[in-house]
Motif scaffolding. Structure first.
Motif, PDB file in Angstrom:
ATOM      1  N   VAL A 147       0.900  -1.241   0.003  1.00 31.47           N
ATOM      2  CA  VAL A 147       0.082  -0.033  -0.054  1.00 31.47           C
ATOM      3  C   VAL A 147       0.860   1.295   0.077  1.00 31.47           C
ATOM      4  O   VAL A 147       1.779   1.333   0.798  1.00 31.47           O
ATOM      5  CB  VAL A 147      -0.926   0.028   1.207  1.00 31.47           C
ATOM      6  N   ASP A 148       0.630   2.219  -0.783  1.00 33.76           N
ATOM      7  CA  ASP A 148       1.354   3.447  -0.928  1.00 33.76           C
ATOM      8  C   ASP A 148       0.629   4.434  -0.508  1.00 33.76           C
ATOM      9  O   ASP A 148      -0.675   4.749  -0.892  1.00 33.76           O
ATOM     10  CB  ASP A 148       1.676   3.545  -2.503  1.00 33.76           C
ATOM     11  N   MET A 149       1.015   5.389   0.642  1.00 34.88           N
ATOM     12  CA  MET A 149       0.497   6.527   1.136  1.00 34.88           C
ATOM     13  C   MET A 149       1.438   7.445   1.005  1.00 34.88           C
ATOM     14  O   MET A 149       2.568   7.458   1.510  1.00 34.88           O
ATOM     15  CB  MET A 149      -0.041   6.216   2.501  1.00 34.88           C
ATOM     16  N   PRO A 150       0.969   8.798   0.528  1.00 35.51           N
ATOM     17  CA  PRO A 150       1.771   9.807   0.354  1.00 35.51           C
ATOM     18  C   PRO A 150       2.332  10.633   1.794  1.00 35.51           C
ATOM     19  O   PRO A 150       3.334  10.921   1.945  1.00 35.51           O
ATOM     20  CB  PRO A 150       1.213  10.724  -0.464  1.00 35.51           C
ATOM     21  N   SER A 151       1.596  10.458   2.522  1.00 39.45           N
ATOM     22  CA  SER A 151       1.749  11.071   4.045  1.00 39.45           C
ATOM     23  C   SER A 151       2.268   9.994   4.782  1.00 39.45           C
ATOM     24  O   SER A 151       2.000   8.961   5.367  1.00 39.45           O
ATOM     25  CB  SER A 151       0.394  11.417   4.678  1.00 39.45           C
ATOM     26  N   LYS A 152       3.624  10.428   5.314  1.00 39.56           N
ATOM     27  CA  LYS A 152       4.343   9.625   6.156  1.00 39.56           C
ATOM     28  C   LYS A 152       3.708   9.537   7.626  1.00 39.56           C
ATOM     29  O   LYS A 152       3.634   8.386   8.236  1.00 39.56           O
ATOM     30  CB  LYS A 152       5.816   9.989   6.478  1.00 39.56           C
ATOM     31  N   SER A 153       2.985  10.343   8.050  1.00 38.01           N
ATOM     32  CA  SER A 153       2.264  10.391   9.298  1.00 38.01           C
ATOM     33  C   SER A 153       1.230   9.718   9.293  1.00 38.01           C
ATOM     34  O   SER A 153       0.744   8.766  10.248  1.00 38.01           O
ATOM     35  CB  SER A 153       1.848  11.830   9.931  1.00 38.01           C
ATOM     36  N   ALA A 154       0.397   9.615   8.191  1.00 35.83           N
ATOM     37  CA  ALA A 154      -0.743   8.799   7.875  1.00 35.83           C
ATOM     38  C   ALA A 154      -0.297   7.343   7.917  1.00 35.83           C
ATOM     39  O   ALA A 154      -0.978   6.354   8.463  1.00 35.83           O
ATOM     40  CB  ALA A 154      -1.593   9.131   6.647  1.00 35.83           C
TER      41      ALA A 154
END
Length: 87
Positions: free
Chosen positions: A41-48
């Protein structure tokens, strides 16, 4: 941030993972390797992404307890050493 999701049920779909991870933020892509029981899964927000790791690890999806971590390119699975001679 790219996340590795292990211990997926063979019936899990990309939509299942996307829906689960979108609770924590935007998801840009999802890949499932059902034959290996894992997904990415790729998520652009590191905190998310870090929130997803913290909150989804150990959660059940289709009866399987998920293992979620930061994806590590080229990491090979542990394989015990063979003992004795090979003939």
């Amino acid at each position: 941030m790219r996340l590795a999701v292990h211990n997926l049920a063979s019936a899990a779909t990309e939509n299942d993972l996307r829906t689960l991870f979108e609770i924590f933020g935007k998801v840009t892509s999802v890949e499932i390797h059902a034959d290996r029981g894992r997904g990415i899964v790729d998520m652009p927000s590191k905190s998310a992404a870090k929130d997803a790791i913290t909150n989804l690890g150990g959660q059940s999806l289709l009866g399987h307890e998920l293992d979620v971590s930061e994806f590590q390119q080229g990491k090979k699975p542990f394989r015990p050493q063979r003992r004795g001679r090979r003939h």
